[in-house]
Every structure is written in C-alpha cells, then in structure tokens.
Design a protein around this motif. Structure first.
Motif, short mmCIF file in Angstrom:
data_model
loop_
_atom_site.label_atom_id
_atom_site.label_comp_id
_atom_site.label_asym_id
_atom_site.label_seq_id
_atom_site.Cartn_x
_atom_site.Cartn_y
_atom_site.Cartn_z
N ILE A 143 -57.22 124.14 98.36
CA ILE A 143 -56.71 125.45 98.35
C ILE A 143 -55.63 125.90 97.86
CG2 ILE A 143 -55.55 125.61 100.55
CD1 ILE A 143 -57.84 123.74 102.89
N ALA A 144 -54.84 124.51 97.63
CA ALA A 144 -54.03 124.90 96.40
C ALA A 144 -53.61 125.62 95.82
CB ALA A 144 -52.77 123.73 96.59
N ASP A 145 -55.26 125.34 95.05
CA ASP A 145 -55.44 126.33 93.43
C ASP A 145 -55.82 127.51 93.92
OD1 ASP A 145 -55.87 126.62 90.24
OD2 ASP A 145 -57.75 126.74 91.56
N SER A 146 -56.74 127.65 95.30
CA SER A 146 -56.52 128.75 95.75
C SER A 146 -55.63 129.92 95.98
CB SER A 146 -57.99 129.11 97.06
OG SER A 146 -58.57 130.24 97.52
N ILE A 147 -54.83 129.49 96.75
CA ILE A 147 -53.86 130.01 97.84
C ILE A 147 -52.30 130.42 96.85
CG2 ILE A 147 -54.12 129.52 99.92
CD1 ILE A 147 -52.18 128.38 99.96
N CYS A 148 -52.15 129.20 95.62
CA CYS A 148 -51.40 129.78 94.59
C CYS A 148 -51.71 129.13 93.45
CB CYS A 148 -49.68 128.68 95.18
SG CYS A 148 -49.69 129.01 96.59
N PRO A 149 -52.69 129.51 92.52
CA PRO A 149 -53.04 129.62 91.42
C PRO A 149 -52.12 130.11 90.46
CG PRO A 149 -53.95 131.90 92.27
CD PRO A 149 -52.90 131.19 93.13
N GLY A 150 -52.00 128.77 89.21
CA GLY A 150 -51.30 128.48 88.59
C GLY A 150 -49.82 127.71 89.13
N LEU A 151 -49.70 127.78 90.32
CA LEU A 151 -48.47 127.11 90.97
C LEU A 151 -48.21 125.71 90.39
CD1 LEU A 151 -46.73 129.68 93.33
CD2 LEU A 151 -46.33 129.28 91.00
N GLU A 152 -47.37 125.07 90.35
CA GLU A 152 -47.37 123.31 91.05
C GLU A 152 -47.34 122.44 91.93
OE1 GLU A 152 -43.98 119.43 89.39
OE2 GLU A 152 -43.60 121.82 89.02
N PHE A 153 -48.43 122.15 91.96
CA PHE A 153 -48.27 121.37 93.47
C PHE A 153 -48.72 119.76 93.46
CE2 PHE A 153 -52.11 119.83 96.57
CZ PHE A 153 -52.11 119.69 97.00
N CYS A 154 -47.95 119.51 94.47
CA CYS A 154 -48.13 117.80 94.11
C CYS A 154 -48.04 117.87 95.21
CB CYS A 154 -46.43 117.11 94.22
SG CYS A 154 -46.10 115.38 94.89
N LEU A 155 -49.33 116.41 94.96
CA LEU A 155 -50.86 115.93 95.62
C LEU A 155 -50.01 115.08 96.78
CD1 LEU A 155 -53.55 115.87 96.99
CD2 LEU A 155 -54.04 114.40 95.37
N HIS A 156 -49.14 114.20 96.59
CA HIS A 156 -48.84 113.47 97.52
C HIS A 156 -47.57 113.51 98.19
CE1 HIS A 156 -46.51 109.64 98.17
NE2 HIS A 156 -45.59 109.72 97.57
N THR A 157 -46.65 115.40 98.74
CA THR A 157 -45.83 115.16 99.21
C THR A 157 -46.25 116.41 99.86
OG1 THR A 157 -44.87 117.36 97.09
CG2 THR A 157 -44.15 114.25 97.66
N GLY A 158 -47.25 116.85 98.89
CA GLY A 158 -47.90 118.86 99.67
C GLY A 158 -47.14 119.87 99.41
N ALA A 159 -46.32 119.84 98.16
CA ALA A 159 -45.12 120.90 98.23
C ALA A 159 -45.81 121.39 97.31
CB ALA A 159 -43.99 120.34 97.50
N ILE A 160 -45.23 122.69 96.90
CA ILE A 160 -46.13 124.23 96.16
C ILE A 160 -44.92 124.54 96.06
CG2 ILE A 160 -47.35 125.44 95.93
CD1 ILE A 160 -49.15 125.51 97.71
N LYS A 161 -44.00 124.10 94.36
CA LYS A 161 -43.14 124.83 93.99
C LYS A 161 -43.06 126.35 93.32
CE LYS A 161 -40.03 122.24 91.79
NZ LYS A 161 -39.39 121.65 93.76
N ASN A 162 -42.24 126.68 93.82
CA ASN A 162 -41.77 128.13 93.97
C ASN A 162 -42.75 128.70 94.18
OD1 ASN A 162 -39.00 127.76 92.16
ND2 ASN A 162 -40.54 127.42 90.29
N ALA A 163 -43.55 128.62 95.97
CA ALA A 163 -44.10 129.61 96.19
C ALA A 163 -43.36 130.94 97.35
CB ALA A 163 -45.32 128.71 97.28
#
Length: 252
Positions: free
Chosen positions: A177-197
C-alpha cells in the motif's frame, strides 16, 4: 446550496448538519468544485487547503465516493470525506483520500456519522464492503478512531503502537500500500511513517495533539508535520464487517 441539490445521490439528515453523498460524475462541474474547496478553506483557514487542491488538479475525478457535511443553520460546508478503490496486482483496498472536519465539530459525532454514511454507500457498491481500508495521516484523532475497530474479532490494525510487530502478511500489505499511494517516498515498516508525504509539505503548521498519551507520544516521536502515518484496517470476516456497519450506521 440551490446549485448543489440536484447533484447529491443521497442525503442523511441530523439535528445539526446534513450529510450529502455523490460520485465524481455528479461533481465535476467547476462551480461545485470551487464551492467545496472554498468551503474547506473557510472551515479550516490554518491549513494549506488551496495549495493542496492546486497540487492535485484531478482530485475530484479520482474519487469514487464523496461525503460532504453541511451545517443545517448556516449552510456552511463543515467536513469532507472522500475515498477511492485502488486495484493492485494482489489485492484491492479502499483508500481514504481525505477526511477533514471544521474545528468546531471536532470531538462530536460528525466523524462517526460520516464514516457510517460512507461505508454504507461503499457496501452497496460493486466491490462491497472493503477487506482493507487504508489512509495516511498526521492527526492522532484519526488513528485513535481507526484503532477502535481493532477491538473487534476479525480486525487487525497497522501499525501497532504497543511495541508488538504485526504478522508477516500485514507487513507485506503495508509495503504494497505504501508503494501504491506514495511511490518513491521513504517508508519505515516498523513505525508506519512515510517521510515527506504531506501535500504541500507544510499543509499542517505543526503536528496536531491529543489527550491520549500513548498515541500522542507515538506521533511526536515518529512524525514531523511533513510526514504521514500509514494506517491500515484489515477486516477478515463477514461478521466483523457487519459489526463495523452496525457500530457506525444509523440505518442498520
């Protein structure tokens, strides 16, 4: 409001406000788009609403479901909830694109009523009630509202903020889902944070706060106002789906 009446496919009336439902095909007229955008700007002047819609010129056309709340006395727009189905190779999920409520209606039943109306309509659609619901937020109240449903048997939530890791299948869903809605952005699986989204990055001047200590600490420790937390509900049984509708929807 005279301009808008013919465009709503359904409406639910409450004491203080009216909820209207439509699909993008009913809301592509420029005057109606402008009414919604200007209504949100008026309702939430501290947020970068205008810049958000300027960055997303096809936002309305990309929605599958749109709920707007209008104050009964003033006819002012006070909230918007919109979603779209996202089809991936392995699973479809319902993506909540926006949910915004005017400050004076925070901590009321408006959010519950909007979610009830929204999921009632989604359940009537061709894909039925979603097995996966996803959104990204920096608002602790949104996370807390979603977490309530993880108390039901057959419902899992991502992320876990109690230190426990979700199972491997939930982790795979989160990455997809992270790759689908925010492709190319840094995603931390442990915390769920998507940087600069955030769009724009300064949409919120600061992180919203909450009185729930565990949720507040998690957001403050893992997000900046420019980041977003990926939140996912996985509803794996028909009984759980029915219980969620019962909890939210006045018509069931």
């Amino acid at each position: 409001m005279q301009l808008l009446q013919k465009n709503w496919l359904d409406s639910w009336l409450f004491d203080r406000y009216i909820l209207h439902y439509a699909t993008p095909k009913q809301l592509i007229q420029p005057a109606i788009k402008e009414w919604i955008v200007q209504g949100l700007i008026q309702a939430m002047p501290a947020l970068k609403i205008e810049q958000y819609f300027e960055a997303k010129p096809n936002w309305f056309e990309e929605c599958d479901y749109l709920i707007v709340a209008v104050e009964a006395i003033s006819n002012d727009l006070i909230a918007v909830l919109a979603s779209s189905w996202v089809q991936t190779d392995s699973l479809p999920f319902l993506y909540i694109k926006i949910q915004m409520i005017a400050d004076r209606y925070q901590k009321t039943h408006l959010l519950k009523h909007m979610w009830g109306f929204h999921l009632y309509k989604v359940n009537q659609g061709y894909l039925g009630f979603p097995s996966i619901v996803a959104l990204k937020t920096c608002h602790p109240a949104v996370f807390s509202a979603m977490r309530v449903f993880s108390r039901f048997d057959g419902v899992q939530m991502y992320p876990r903020i109690d230190g426990e890791m979700p199972d491997s299948e939930m982790n795979e869903i989160a990455c997809l889902i992270a790759d689908s809605i925010c492709p190319g952005l840094e995603f931390c699986l442990h915390t769920g944070a998507i940087k600069n989204a955030s769009v724009p990055t300064d949409f919120y001047p600061s992180l919203p706060t909450t009185k729930k200590a565990d949720v507040g600490h998690y957001f403050q420790n893992n997000l900046t106002p420019a980041d977003r937390l990926l939140c996912i509900l996985r509803i794996s049984t028909d009984l759980a789906k029915h219980r969620i509708l019962q909890a939210l929807c006045k018509k069931l």
